[in-house]
Motif scaffolding. Structure first.
Motif, PDB file in Angstrom:
ATOM      1  N   LEU A  19      38.032  36.804  35.430  1.00 24.98           N
ATOM      2  CA  LEU A  19      37.761  37.714  36.543  1.00 24.98           C
ATOM      3  C   LEU A  19      39.046  38.177  37.215  1.00 24.98           C
ATOM      4  O   LEU A  19      39.270  39.376  37.420  1.00 24.98           O
ATOM      5  CB  LEU A  19      36.857  37.009  37.562  1.00 24.98           C
ATOM      6  CG  LEU A  19      36.528  37.785  38.845  1.00 24.98           C
ATOM      7  CD1 LEU A  19      35.667  38.996  38.531  1.00 24.98           C
ATOM      8  CD2 LEU A  19      35.813  36.868  39.833  1.00 24.98           C
ATOM      9  N   LEU A  20      39.926  37.228  37.537  1.00 27.93           N
ATOM     10  CA  LEU A  20      41.126  37.562  38.295  1.00 27.93           C
ATOM     11  C   LEU A  20      42.217  38.181  37.440  1.00 27.93           C
ATOM     12  O   LEU A  20      43.124  38.830  37.950  1.00 27.93           O
ATOM     13  CB  LEU A  20      41.652  36.319  39.005  1.00 27.93           C
ATOM     14  CG  LEU A  20      40.665  35.679  39.991  1.00 27.93           C
ATOM     15  CD1 LEU A  20      41.262  34.453  40.624  1.00 27.93           C
ATOM     16  CD2 LEU A  20      40.226  36.675  41.050  1.00 27.93           C
TER      17      LEU A  20
ATOM     18  N   GLY B 228      37.141  44.677  45.617  1.00 28.41           N
ATOM     19  CA  GLY B 228      37.014  43.432  46.357  1.00 28.41           C
ATOM     20  C   GLY B 228      35.696  42.739  46.079  1.00 28.41           C
ATOM     21  O   GLY B 228      35.646  41.504  45.939  1.00 28.41           O
ATOM     22  N   ARG B 229      34.630  43.526  45.991  1.00 29.49           N
ATOM     23  CA  ARG B 229      33.323  42.924  45.696  1.00 29.49           C
ATOM     24  C   ARG B 229      33.324  42.284  44.309  1.00 29.49           C
ATOM     25  O   ARG B 229      32.725  41.214  44.108  1.00 29.49           O
ATOM     26  CB  ARG B 229      32.227  43.993  45.789  1.00 29.49           C
ATOM     27  CG  ARG B 229      30.826  43.450  45.526  1.00 29.49           C
ATOM     28  CD  ARG B 229      30.464  42.392  46.549  1.00 29.49           C
ATOM     29  NE  ARG B 229      29.190  41.751  46.252  1.00 29.49           N
ATOM     30  CZ  ARG B 229      29.014  40.743  45.420  1.00 29.49           C
ATOM     31  NH1 ARG B 229      30.073  40.253  44.759  1.00 29.49           N
ATOM     32  NH2 ARG B 229      27.835  40.205  45.230  1.00 29.49           N
ATOM     33  N   MET B 230      33.981  42.888  43.359  1.00 29.16           N
ATOM     34  CA  MET B 230      34.081  42.312  42.017  1.00 29.16           C
ATOM     35  C   MET B 230      34.907  41.028  42.039  1.00 29.16           C
ATOM     36  O   MET B 230      34.562  40.045  41.369  1.00 29.16           O
ATOM     37  CB  MET B 230      34.670  43.343  41.060  1.00 29.16           C
ATOM     38  CG  MET B 230      33.781  44.552  40.824  1.00 29.16           C
ATOM     39  SD  MET B 230      34.560  45.835  39.831  1.00 29.16           S
ATOM     40  CE  MET B 230      34.716  44.972  38.271  1.00 29.16           C
ATOM     41  N   LEU B 231      35.993  41.012  42.791  1.00 26.99           N
ATOM     42  CA  LEU B 231      36.809  39.807  42.893  1.00 26.99           C
ATOM     43  C   LEU B 231      36.037  38.638  43.495  1.00 26.99           C
ATOM     44  O   LEU B 231      36.340  37.466  43.212  1.00 26.99           O
ATOM     45  CB  LEU B 231      38.053  40.081  43.741  1.00 26.99           C
ATOM     46  CG  LEU B 231      39.170  40.885  43.090  1.00 26.99           C
ATOM     47  CD1 LEU B 231      40.195  41.317  44.141  1.00 26.99           C
ATOM     48  CD2 LEU B 231      39.864  40.084  41.995  1.00 26.99           C
ATOM     49  N   LEU B 232      35.045  38.944  44.293  1.00 25.45           N
ATOM     50  CA  LEU B 232      34.271  37.913  44.981  1.00 25.45           C
ATOM     51  C   LEU B 232      32.971  37.558  44.253  1.00 25.45           C
ATOM     52  O   LEU B 232      32.071  36.960  44.846  1.00 25.45           O
ATOM     53  CB  LEU B 232      33.971  38.349  46.424  1.00 25.45           C
ATOM     54  CG  LEU B 232      35.210  38.426  47.328  1.00 25.45           C
ATOM     55  CD1 LEU B 232      34.849  39.081  48.657  1.00 25.45           C
ATOM     56  CD2 LEU B 232      35.796  37.049  47.571  1.00 25.45           C
ATOM     57  N   THR B 233      32.861  37.906  42.988  1.00 21.60           N
ATOM     58  CA  THR B 233      31.672  37.555  42.212  1.00 21.60           C
ATOM     59  C   THR B 233      31.470  36.036  42.239  1.00 21.60           C
ATOM     60  O   THR B 233      32.364  35.280  41.842  1.00 21.60           O
ATOM     61  CB  THR B 233      31.827  38.004  40.749  1.00 21.60           C
ATOM     62  OG1 THR B 233      31.999  39.426  40.713  1.00 21.60           O
ATOM     63  CG2 THR B 233      30.621  37.618  39.916  1.00 21.60           C
TER      64      THR B 233
END
Length: 231
Positions: free
Chosen positions: A177-178, A222-227
């Motif tokens: 993800l990151l 940001g929303r994707m990073l916070l999955t």
């Protein structure tokens, strides 16, 4: 937290920024997602303060102005979330998911960095240029020095907050993800956005639309990073 929006406007020195962030650190629960990012940003701001005191910036006034205008954007988002306001779209995922048990500390840290660098920094460059009566090119050295510090800190954050080898079940999806997000690329895009916004300053409708779309795009990242990830 109880900090009013008015306090954000009263923050006009690097020392005042540090004081506000330390107050937030003392008030927030340790594992709150905002607290995780705030600790990272506090470390950056304290280091900028030390470098300013040591004469490490060629133009100390420009560097301090940029740093303060930059921090005000973050503090205003915190004030909006804490009160009746509405934070920019880039910050909403962090505020919405800050207590989610499936989101890891590293995700919170990088989501905050994404919002602050991807959106706030471009607007802060324009704010600083207006305050100083200069063009963005005059702030490029200060922008680069702050950016270099953030890149080095991001590397340390990844090392400190990445789960260890006993948590490979978490680390595998987290690494994937990151790995899709790069601070260096975000910084490059931000400088281009700052120059574009400065060029559009006499076209407020176009500048407003550009800013709104930038905000939305950074918020999506940001929303994707916070999955949330599995335990």
């Amino acid at each position: 937290m109880g900090q009013s929006a008015q306090l954000t406007h009263d923050v006009d020195t690097v020392d005042a920024v540090v004081a506000r962030m330390r107050a937030l650190d003392a008030a927030l629960p340790e594992h709150d997602g905002l607290a995780v990012f705030n600790r990272v940003y506090l470390a950056v701001t304290e280091e900028i303060g030390r470098r300013l005191s040591a004469g490490r910036f060629a133009d100390a006034r420009a560097a301090a102005t940029l740093d303060v205008r930059f921090a005000r954007r973050y503090l205003a988002a915190v004030d909006a979330a804490d009160g009746a306001g509405r934070p920019p779209a880039c910050w909403r995922p962090l505020f919405q998911l800050r207590r989610h048990p499936g989101v890891r500390p590293l995700q919170f840290a990088l989501a905050g960095i994404n919002a602050h660098i991807g959106h706030d920094l471009a607007l802060a460059v324009v704010d600083a240029c207006r305050a100083l009566g200069c063009e963005p090119a005059a702030l490029e050295d200060e922008f680069d020095r702050v950016g270099d510090l953030l890149v080095s800190l991001e590397e340390r954050v990844r090392e400190d907050l990445m789960p260890g080898p006993d948590l490979l079940q978490i680390a595998d999806p987290l690494t994937h993800l990151l790995g899709a997000w790069s601070l260096e690329k975000a910084r490059e895009a931000t400088w281009s956005a700052a120059r574009a916004l400065w060029a559009l300053r006499r076209l407020p409708d176009v500048a407003g639309e550009f800013t709104e779309r930038l905000d939305a795009a950074v918020g999506l990242a940001g929303r994707m990073l916070l999955t949330p990830l599995p335990d």
